[in-house]
Design a protein around this motif. Structure first.
Motif, PDB file in Angstrom:
ATOM      1  N   MET A   1       0.845  -1.164   0.000  1.00 22.43           N
ATOM      2  CA  MET A   1       0.000   0.000   0.000  1.00 22.43           C
ATOM      3  C   MET A   1       0.900   1.240   0.000  1.00 22.43           C
ATOM      4  O   MET A   1       1.798   1.371   0.806  1.00 22.43           O
ATOM      5  N   THR A   2       0.680   2.162  -0.876  1.00 19.82           N
ATOM      6  CA  THR A   2       1.457   3.396  -0.959  1.00 19.82           C
ATOM      7  C   THR A   2       0.634   4.525  -0.373  1.00 19.82           C
ATOM      8  O   THR A   2      -0.558   4.391  -0.105  1.00 19.82           O
ATOM      9  N   THR A   3       1.316   5.716  -0.208  1.00 25.38           N
ATOM     10  CA  THR A   3       0.597   6.848   0.368  1.00 25.38           C
ATOM     11  C   THR A   3      -0.527   7.327  -0.532  1.00 25.38           C
ATOM     12  O   THR A   3      -1.485   7.910  -0.065  1.00 25.38           O
ATOM     13  N   SER A   4      -0.405   7.070  -1.800  1.00 20.38           N
ATOM     14  CA  SER A   4      -1.487   7.506  -2.684  1.00 20.38           C
ATOM     15  C   SER A   4      -2.706   6.608  -2.575  1.00 20.38           C
ATOM     16  O   SER A   4      -3.775   6.954  -3.041  1.00 20.38           O
ATOM     17  N   ASP A   5      -2.531   5.421  -1.926  1.00 24.38           N
ATOM     18  CA  ASP A   5      -3.643   4.501  -1.763  1.00 24.38           C
ATOM     19  C   ASP A   5      -4.438   4.780  -0.492  1.00 24.38           C
ATOM     20  O   ASP A   5      -5.410   4.097  -0.215  1.00 24.38           O
ATOM     21  N   TRP A   6      -4.016   5.749   0.284  1.00 24.03           N
ATOM     22  CA  TRP A   6      -4.712   6.033   1.527  1.00 24.03           C
ATOM     23  C   TRP A   6      -6.074   6.608   1.227  1.00 24.03           C
ATOM     24  O   TRP A   6      -6.216   7.594   0.509  1.00 24.03           O
ATOM     25  N   THR A   7      -7.057   6.023   1.788  1.00 24.03           N
ATOM     26  CA  THR A   7      -8.419   6.520   1.611  1.00 24.03           C
ATOM     27  C   THR A   7      -9.053   6.640   2.982  1.00 24.03           C
ATOM     28  O   THR A   7      -8.809   5.823   3.875  1.00 24.03           O
ATOM     29  N   PRO A   8      -9.834   7.665   3.159  1.00 25.38           N
ATOM     30  CA  PRO A   8     -10.464   7.835   4.469  1.00 25.38           C
ATOM     31  C   PRO A   8     -11.552   6.790   4.671  1.00 25.38           C
ATOM     32  O   PRO A   8     -12.480   6.688   3.880  1.00 25.38           O
ATOM     33  N   THR A   9     -11.379   6.059   5.700  1.00 25.35           N
ATOM     34  CA  THR A   9     -12.404   5.095   6.085  1.00 25.35           C
ATOM     35  C   THR A   9     -12.924   5.534   7.440  1.00 25.35           C
ATOM     36  O   THR A   9     -12.280   6.323   8.149  1.00 25.35           O
ATOM     37  N   PRO A  10     -14.067   5.051   7.850  1.00 21.14           N
ATOM     38  CA  PRO A  10     -14.575   5.440   9.168  1.00 21.14           C
ATOM     39  C   PRO A  10     -13.585   5.107  10.284  1.00 21.14           C
ATOM     40  O   PRO A  10     -13.409   5.874  11.218  1.00 21.14           O
ATOM     41  N   ARG A  11     -12.916   4.009  10.176  1.00 17.02           N
ATOM     42  CA  ARG A  11     -11.954   3.617  11.219  1.00 17.02           C
ATOM     43  C   ARG A  11     -10.769   4.589  11.246  1.00 17.02           C
ATOM     44  O   ARG A  11     -10.323   5.005  12.304  1.00 17.02           O
ATOM     45  N   ARG A  12     -10.232   4.935  10.074  1.00 16.12           N
ATOM     46  CA  ARG A  12      -9.106   5.874  10.004  1.00 16.12           C
ATOM     47  C   ARG A  12      -9.506   7.259  10.498  1.00 16.12           C
ATOM     48  O   ARG A  12      -8.735   7.946  11.169  1.00 16.12           O
ATOM     49  N   LEU A  13     -10.659   7.723  10.152  1.00 16.72           N
ATOM     50  CA  LEU A  13     -11.131   9.025  10.605  1.00 16.72           C
ATOM     51  C   LEU A  13     -11.296   9.048  12.126  1.00 16.72           C
ATOM     52  O   LEU A  13     -10.951  10.019  12.798  1.00 16.72           O
ATOM     53  N   ALA A  14     -11.813   7.978  12.692  1.00 12.11           N
ATOM     54  CA  ALA A  14     -11.989   7.897  14.143  1.00 12.11           C
ATOM     55  C   ALA A  14     -10.632   7.897  14.840  1.00 12.11           C
ATOM     56  O   ALA A  14     -10.434   8.573  15.865  1.00 12.11           O
ATOM     57  N   THR A  16      -7.807   9.222  13.726  1.00  9.39           N
ATOM     58  CA  THR A  16      -7.251  10.574  13.569  1.00  9.39           C
ATOM     59  C   THR A  16      -7.908  11.541  14.550  1.00  9.39           C
ATOM     60  O   THR A  16      -7.236  12.351  15.189  1.00  9.39           O
ATOM     61  N   ALA A  17      -9.199  11.463  14.697  1.00  8.55           N
ATOM     62  CA  ALA A  17      -9.915  12.344  15.634  1.00  8.55           C
ATOM     63  C   ALA A  17      -9.484  12.077  17.068  1.00  8.55           C
ATOM     64  O   ALA A  17      -9.268  13.008  17.861  1.00  8.55           O
ATOM     65  N   LEU A  18      -9.327  10.803  17.432  1.00  7.93           N
ATOM     66  CA  LEU A  18      -8.871  10.469  18.784  1.00  7.93           C
ATOM     67  C   LEU A  18      -7.446  10.964  19.033  1.00  7.93           C
ATOM     68  O   LEU A  18      -7.123  11.433  20.115  1.00  7.93           O
ATOM     69  N   ALA A  19      -6.571  10.879  18.019  1.00  8.28           N
ATOM     70  CA  ALA A  19      -5.193  11.347  18.163  1.00  8.28           C
ATOM     71  C   ALA A  19      -5.150  12.867  18.352  1.00  8.28           C
ATOM     72  O   ALA A  19      -4.312  13.393  19.090  1.00  8.28           O
TER      73      ALA A  19
END
Length: 169
Positions: A1-14, A16-19
């Motif tokens: 997986m490369t940085t261009s493959d990063w897609t916001p998913t509900p888990r990733r958004l949660a 990031t918000a917690l961090a």
């Protein structure tokens, strides 16, 4: 997986918000505590000086200098400094002095650049502590009022009238 493959998913958004939540909460808590500390007066207040008991010793015949004394009270939370004194009746030669005692009990005066006025305290000038050394004027009589301007480091200028008194009275 490369940085261009990063897609916001509900888990990733949660995640990031917690961090981001911890530093934001810490900042809000610190800002609130500082606001309460300042509102209750604990952050200090600027120097607020007042002058009372302004006296000028009646000059002795043949003595070129005399002394003026002031009681300077600071009701503020910050220290101030008396950095100079002038008078319209004395064109030049006014200086600040502090007094020291020798081991033999003799006193001597030492010129100084400034005198501290402590926070929530008093600078009470006397022949044993400090004074304003003033060139003597033969025209002064007991009871005369002599204008002085006291110059403070933080509080600016203050106009006062000193009463001419006989030493020891």
């Amino acid at each position: 997986m490369t940085t261009s493959d990063w897609t916001p998913t509900p888990r990733r958004l949660a995640d990031t918000a917690l961090a981001a939540l911890a530093p934001i909460c810490a900042c809000v808590l610190a800002l609130g505590a500082l606001a309460v500390w300042t509102a209750t007066g604990n952050a200090g207040t600027p120097a607020r000086v007042g002058v009372t008991d302004a006296r000028l010793f009646l000059p002795s015949r043949g003595v070129p200098e005399t002394a003026a004394f002031f009681k300077i009270t600071n009701t503020g939370g910050d220290q101030d400094r008396l950095v100079g004194v002038t008078s319209s009746e004395v064109p030049e030669g006014i200086s600040l002095s502090s007094h020291r005692m020798t081991a033999g009990g003799a006193a001597y005066r030492r010129p100084t650049e400034s005198l501290p006025v402590p926070a929530e305290g008093t600078l009470d000038m006397s022949p044993l502590s400090s004074d304003v050394t003033v060139p003597a004027a033969a025209r002064w009589q007991a009871g005369d009022l002599v204008p002085f301007t006291l110059h403070f480091e933080h509080s600016g200028r203050m106009e006062v009238l000193a009463v001419v008194v006989r030493p020891g009275s």
